[in-house]
Design a protein around this motif. Sequence first.
Motif, PDB file in Angstrom:
ATOM      1  N   ARG A   1       0.701  -1.293   0.064  1.00  0.00           N
ATOM      2  CA  ARG A   1       0.006   0.142   0.032  1.00  0.00           C
ATOM      3  C   ARG A   1       0.912   1.240  -0.226  1.00  0.00           C
ATOM      4  O   ARG A   1       0.516   2.191  -0.718  1.00  0.00           O
ATOM      5  CB  ARG A   1      -0.771   0.121   1.055  1.00  0.00           C
ATOM      6  N   LEU A   2       1.978   1.231   0.857  1.00  0.00           N
ATOM      7  CA  LEU A   2       2.805   2.346   0.891  1.00  0.00           C
ATOM      8  C   LEU A   2       3.584   2.644  -0.412  1.00  0.00           C
ATOM      9  O   LEU A   2       3.646   3.729  -1.020  1.00  0.00           O
ATOM     10  CB  LEU A   2       3.734   2.247   1.819  1.00  0.00           C
ATOM     11  N   LEU A   3       4.030   1.492  -1.238  1.00  0.00           N
ATOM     12  CA  LEU A   3       4.703   1.677  -2.431  1.00  0.00           C
ATOM     13  C   LEU A   3       3.793   2.023  -3.438  1.00  0.00           C
ATOM     14  O   LEU A   3       4.020   2.665  -4.473  1.00  0.00           O
ATOM     15  CB  LEU A   3       5.291   0.185  -2.755  1.00  0.00           C
ATOM     16  N   GLU A   4       2.739   1.729  -3.594  1.00  0.00           N
ATOM     17  CA  GLU A   4       1.501   2.281  -4.489  1.00  0.00           C
ATOM     18  C   GLU A   4       1.209   3.875  -4.383  1.00  0.00           C
ATOM     19  O   GLU A   4       0.662   4.378  -5.571  1.00  0.00           O
ATOM     20  CB  GLU A   4       0.174   1.632  -4.331  1.00  0.00           C
ATOM     21  N   THR A   5       1.666   4.690  -3.391  1.00  0.00           N
ATOM     22  CA  THR A   5       1.502   5.829  -3.276  1.00  0.00           C
ATOM     23  C   THR A   5       2.870   6.374  -3.972  1.00  0.00           C
ATOM     24  O   THR A   5       2.705   7.740  -4.167  1.00  0.00           O
ATOM     25  CB  THR A   5       1.460   6.593  -1.732  1.00  0.00           C
ATOM     26  N   GLY A   6       3.851   5.664  -4.455  1.00  0.00           N
ATOM     27  CA  GLY A   6       4.996   6.177  -5.247  1.00  0.00           C
ATOM     28  C   GLY A   6       6.154   6.597  -4.308  1.00  0.00           C
ATOM     29  O   GLY A   6       7.146   7.254  -4.914  1.00  0.00           O
TER      30      GLY A   6
END
Length: 277
Positions: A73-78
């Motif tokens: 989920r964190l990585l999906e924020t960029g």
Amino acid sequence: MRPCEGVMVTPRGGGEVGVLVLSGSSGRVETERSRLLARQGAVALSIRWFGGPGQPRGICEIPLETFGDAVDRLLETGVRRVGIVGVSKGAEAALLVATLDSRVNAVVALSPTSLVWANVGPGVDGRVHPYRSSWTWRGEPVPFVPYDDTWAPAEPEGSPVAYRTLYERSRTSFAEAARAAAIPVERVTGDLLFVAGADDRMWPSLSYAEELAARRAAAGRPARVVSHPEAGHRPRLPGESPAPVSPHRLYGGSPAADAALGAAAWPYILRTLQLTP
């Protein structure tokens, strides 16, 4: 896997560092700590990893994949970098995840343990006994240290309890299990920071932190330990509210000493997470 309850706090304009914020055995979503880190530029996510819908009521056989999903989920924020800030059992989880997931670039372990312990509270079956691991990985229990049931609190019945001697005795009583349950921080590729108070009465977190740092150094990957002689199990970071007094547990320390430990650790926390310029 079922989505977890939680909160994500994003700084204005976004951020390049994502931080997963994990509570200990309170099970709460760490909203205040997440907001504090977001003010420093982090995309901060805190999740309820037990005690929520579809989850065990206690810390019992929690899939470590739960935390991997949160990293997703964190990585999906960029974000370009992911850290985990965990306290107590949350620190235990954070260190284990970092041994398994190379996407974790940093761990700040507040009041950590160097070992995997048995369940704290019931599993999905509602049972506390027999003892089981706090964690699973790919469906298999992570090796753990059970509790010595011959231990009894030193405090009068009905008073808050200091559990430190339970953990010390259990490690001695189950020495072979303890060797197998050592958290292999030597495998962690990211940066590690340990923060612990010498007056911790929940478990001997400073001794654990020093043990972790020594094993890490022996592997050629030094890690810093920040400590305070009078702080307890619940360090408070600058700007955080004092921890409430528990009617059931003795955590050690004092509001002033716990805040002093948090203040001393704060610059190192920011540096470890790469939230400083």
